[in-house]
Motif scaffolding. Structure first.
Motif, short mmCIF file in Angstrom:
data_model
loop_
_atom_site.label_atom_id
_atom_site.label_comp_id
_atom_site.label_asym_id
_atom_site.label_seq_id
_atom_site.Cartn_x
_atom_site.Cartn_y
_atom_site.Cartn_z
N TYR A 97 93.69 103.14 25.11
CA TYR A 97 92.91 104.28 24.64
C TYR A 97 93.76 105.35 23.97
O TYR A 97 93.25 106.43 23.64
N GLU A 98 95.05 105.07 23.75
CA GLU A 98 95.87 106.00 22.99
C GLU A 98 95.48 105.92 21.52
O GLU A 98 94.93 104.92 21.05
N ILE A 99 95.79 106.97 20.76
CA ILE A 99 95.43 106.98 19.34
C ILE A 99 96.52 106.38 18.47
O ILE A 99 96.28 106.09 17.29
N TYR A 100 97.71 106.18 19.03
CA TYR A 100 98.84 105.73 18.21
C TYR A 100 98.93 104.20 18.13
O TYR A 100 98.20 103.48 18.79
N ASN A 101 99.87 103.76 17.27
CA ASN A 101 100.22 102.34 17.12
C ASN A 101 99.06 101.52 16.57
O ASN A 101 98.79 100.41 17.01
N ASN A 102 98.34 102.13 15.62
CA ASN A 102 97.28 101.44 14.89
C ASN A 102 96.10 101.06 15.78
O ASN A 102 95.37 100.11 15.48
N ARG A 103 95.90 101.81 16.86
CA ARG A 103 94.78 101.51 17.76
C ARG A 103 93.45 102.02 17.22
O ARG A 103 92.40 101.56 17.66
N ILE A 104 93.50 102.97 16.30
CA ILE A 104 92.28 103.44 15.64
C ILE A 104 92.55 103.45 14.13
O ILE A 104 93.70 103.51 13.70
N PRO A 105 91.51 103.37 13.32
CA PRO A 105 91.71 103.35 11.85
C PRO A 105 92.45 104.59 11.36
O PRO A 105 92.37 105.66 11.98
N LEU A 106 93.14 104.44 10.24
CA LEU A 106 93.97 105.53 9.72
C LEU A 106 93.17 106.81 9.48
O LEU A 106 93.62 107.90 9.84
N VAL A 112 91.73 113.03 13.83
CA VAL A 112 91.99 113.51 15.19
C VAL A 112 93.20 114.44 15.20
O VAL A 112 93.17 115.53 15.79
N VAL A 113 94.27 114.02 14.55
CA VAL A 113 95.50 114.82 14.52
C VAL A 113 95.24 116.18 13.87
O VAL A 113 95.58 117.24 14.43
N LEU A 114 94.62 116.19 12.70
CA LEU A 114 94.38 117.44 11.97
C LEU A 114 93.42 118.36 12.72
O LEU A 114 93.63 119.57 12.78
N THR A 115 92.39 117.78 13.31
CA THR A 115 91.41 118.58 14.03
C THR A 115 92.04 119.29 15.22
O THR A 115 91.77 120.46 15.50
N ARG A 116 92.91 118.59 15.95
CA ARG A 116 93.52 119.20 17.13
C ARG A 116 94.55 120.28 16.74
O ARG A 116 94.63 121.32 17.39
N TYR A 117 95.32 120.04 15.69
CA TYR A 117 96.24 121.09 15.24
C TYR A 117 95.46 122.33 14.79
O TYR A 117 95.84 123.46 15.08
N LYS A 118 94.37 122.11 14.07
CA LYS A 118 93.59 123.23 13.56
C LYS A 118 92.91 124.00 14.70
O LYS A 118 92.80 125.23 14.67
N ALA A 119 92.44 123.27 15.72
CA ALA A 119 91.72 123.91 16.83
C ALA A 119 92.64 124.62 17.80
O ALA A 119 92.18 125.48 18.57
N ILE A 140 105.11 104.88 10.01
CA ILE A 140 106.11 103.95 9.48
C ILE A 140 105.90 102.56 10.05
O ILE A 140 105.78 101.57 9.30
N LEU A 141 105.88 102.45 11.37
CA LEU A 141 105.92 101.14 12.02
C LEU A 141 104.59 100.43 12.06
O LEU A 141 104.56 99.19 12.03
N PHE A 142 103.49 101.16 12.13
CA PHE A 142 102.20 100.51 12.32
C PHE A 142 101.27 100.63 11.11
O PHE A 142 100.41 99.77 10.92
N ARG A 143 101.45 101.67 10.28
CA ARG A 143 100.65 101.79 9.06
C ARG A 143 101.45 101.34 7.84
O ARG A 143 100.88 101.19 6.76
N GLU A 144 102.78 101.18 8.02
CA GLU A 144 103.70 100.84 6.93
C GLU A 144 103.52 101.79 5.75
O GLU A 144 103.52 101.38 4.59
#
Length: 263
Positions: A97-106, A112-119, A140-144
């Motif tokens: 259930y982590e968001i990293y390592n290509n577990r959710i679409p780009l 998610v990242v932008l919303t949390r930084y903004k909030a 780099i490693l999972f989205r290349e």
């Protein structure tokens, strides 16, 4: 003022966070795996129904899980590595259930990242490894992703952070090979068996980036770390020039530390 302490693995981020926190007692230090308003590393990001399913699956861990769970709208953040159990499958289950390592679409990942930084609306915080490492490694490693694609995303992150007071303190490693050797020794068990390095190599070599390039040895990992550090320093220069301070990993002076903590 808020601080993002960044750098490669083994560069001394945890030590610098501790030293800054000692000099700024009014600040809250947030380390990897702890609940953070901006970072989700080592945390499960779940919907309410998923959360209830986890509680039902692990009833004996329910008090600990509830203690390490934080609500964000219709989502729950579970700091699952803070739950103590001998049941290793619990950690494997929650990791999915982590968001990293290509577990959710780009697109969802970036949203998610932008919303949390903004909030994020708190102040006087010291964040360990909450701006570069996990996002850059994912891309780099999972989205290349290319360096330019990553730089472009960080420009969007800067926009999300508009109006917030922060400094990025980057610990530049001059001896990446030596730092790697030190962390391999530090993160071994009581019998001297390496714990961290085999996991790191598996993570690196089994990533889409590693597999597509046939990467498999320590030299490949060191080259990756060199590339990542150069890219992160470029992000500091080109995206966050006014907010960034670069100091030598494990070799900064008391004067530099005093100057940082006075900002």
């Amino acid at each position: 003022m808020n601080y993002f302490v960044e750098g490669l693995q083994g560069s001394g981020k945890s030590t610098l966070v501790r030293k800054l926190a000692e000099r700024k007692p009014g600040h809250v230090a947030v380390r990897e795996g702890e609940y953070s308003p901006v970072e989700l590393s080592w945390c499960a990001w779940v919907e309410d129904d998923q959360y209830q399913g986890i509680l039902e699956k692990y009833p004996d861990l329910r008090p600990q899980i509830e203690e390490q769970t934080f609500s964000e709208g219709c989502r729950k953040v579970i700091c699952y590595t803070k739950v103590a159990t001998e049941n290793r499958s619990f950690y494997q289950d929650l990791e999915q259930y982590e968001i990293y390592n290509n577990r959710i679409p780009l697109d969802e990942f970036q949203s998610v990242v932008l919303t949390r930084y903004k909030a994020w609306n708190s102040d006087s915080m010291i964040f360990e490894c909450s701006l570069f490492q996990n996002i850059v490694e994912d891309m780099i490693l999972f989205r290349e992703a290319s360096d330019e694609e990553i730089l472009s995303f960080y420009r969007r992150i800067r926009e999300a952070l508009a109006g917030k007071e922060y400094r990025i303190v980057y610990l530049k490693a001059e001896d990446i090979r030596g730092n790697l050797a030190a962390i391999r020794k530090e993160r071994s068990d009581a019998q001297g068996n390496e714990v961290w390095f085999p996991m790191m190599m598996g993570f690196f070599c089994d990533s889409p980036y590693g597999r597509s390039r046939g990467l498999k040895g320590e030299e490949d990992l060191i080259r990756h770390f060199m590339h990542r550090q150069n890219l992160e320093l470029r992000i500091c220069r080109e995206v966050f020039p006014e907010q960034s301070v670069v100091i030598a990993s494990k070799n900064y002076s008391e004067e530099e530390l005093t100057s940082l903590s006075s900002r």
